[in-house]
Write an enzyme that holds these catalytic residues in place. Sequence first.
Site, mmCIF file in Angstrom:
data_model
loop_
_atom_site.group_PDB
_atom_site.id
_atom_site.type_symbol
_atom_site.label_atom_id
_atom_site.label_comp_id
_atom_site.label_asym_id
_atom_site.label_seq_id
_atom_site.Cartn_x
_atom_site.Cartn_y
_atom_site.Cartn_z
ATOM 1 N N ALA A 44 0.673 -1.265 -0.080
ATOM 2 C CA ALA A 44 0.085 -0.082 -0.066
ATOM 3 C C ALA A 44 0.960 1.443 0.019
ATOM 4 O O ALA A 44 0.364 2.314 -0.590
ATOM 5 C CB ALA A 44 -1.102 -0.154 1.202
ATOM 6 N N THR A 57 0.462 5.526 -1.544
ATOM 7 C CA THR A 57 0.061 6.718 -0.789
ATOM 8 C C THR A 57 0.291 8.081 -1.301
ATOM 9 O O THR A 57 -0.497 8.927 -1.381
ATOM 10 C CB THR A 57 0.792 6.725 0.684
ATOM 11 N N GLN A 106 0.709 -6.390 -3.707
ATOM 12 C CA GLN A 106 -0.608 -6.706 -2.651
ATOM 13 C C GLN A 106 -1.778 -5.676 -2.924
ATOM 14 O O GLN A 106 -2.786 -5.838 -2.314
ATOM 15 C CB GLN A 106 -0.092 -6.468 -1.251
ATOM 16 N N HIS A 125 -3.644 -10.072 -4.309
ATOM 17 C CA HIS A 125 -4.842 -9.822 -3.381
ATOM 18 C C HIS A 125 -6.015 -9.355 -4.274
ATOM 19 O O HIS A 125 -7.067 -8.824 -3.843
ATOM 20 C CB HIS A 125 -4.612 -8.806 -2.105
ATOM 21 N N CYS A 137 -25.952 -16.802 -12.913
ATOM 22 C CA CYS A 137 -26.621 -17.727 -12.028
ATOM 23 C C CYS A 137 -27.008 -17.055 -10.480
ATOM 24 O O CYS A 137 -27.703 -17.784 -10.003
ATOM 25 C CB CYS A 137 -25.291 -18.561 -11.382
#
Length: 258
Positions: free
Chosen positions: A22, A26, A99, A117, A163
């Site tokens: 992360a 930033t 990530q 992720h 579905c």
Amino acid sequence: MTVDALADLLADATRVVAFTGAGISTESGIPDFRSPGGVWTRYDPRDFTFDRYVDSAEVRRNSWAMRREFFAAAPEPNAAHRALAELEREGRLTAVITQNIDGLHQAAGSRNVIEVHGTAREVMCIGDHPRAGIAEGCDFRAPTTWAFERIDAGDDDPRCPRCDGLVKSATVSFGQAMFPEPLEVAAQHATTAELLLTIGSSLQVYPAAGIPEAAKRAGAALAILNDEATPFDRIADVVVRGRAGEVLPTAVATALGR
Ligand code: NAD
């Protein structure tokens, strides 16, 4: 250590693999999890678990509202994302393992991006009553704007058009099993890298944080660029404490001789 030590490692390596968290985003205006003002100071972590999402239409509605906030901010890649894309173009970097779910590496021009992720740019079917954190849906996937359009048309809890299963952002939530394929591909890249460079990750979230360790064990040099200490600093060959958007472009330019 200095930026020059990182530049020296980059100058000598032809199989660099980046591992980003992360903290690389930033400076694009996306808060990380742990810093003051980060996501967890503004949202309730209990709302982010897979089971709560499955159980509660209200949690799903809040989750779509949060995604919309993110899209409205229209974050753009910064100098650190662009520096990694340049290293790849120059044939020095083989993959970015991230990530992050924000898609900013691809927006900066990186091509081989492994999203361990998942991605917030797409939604996926997770089935009707998935449990134990495992998505059991059909293979429906769509851009996230598909969900926003459904919501704008008056359907505030959009279901899979194939579905009728639940639809969720194609990200790995807390309590949700990791997608096996990107993890396997990431491990292959990490264990064949010459240099594993981690950028903007606290290296606290497993199993993703095991990737730099695996690279080091397999013989890669390990460089860590972060603005605070990490648990892996003691085994790293180079540790640079600083801001990704300032340090990385300088190190890459020096390594490429510009
Ligand atoms: P983290 O929040 O645990 O760690 C980020 C690290 O980056 C911290 O150590 C912080 O001090 C450092 N940092 C912040 N800004 C920096 C900068 N400009 N330069 C250098 N370092 C900086 O994040 P993580 O390790 O990625 O793991 C937490 C989880 O958060 C991941 O699963 C990730 O998917 C998720 N997440 C993703 C995003 C995104 O997609 N942009 C945003 C928030 C959280």
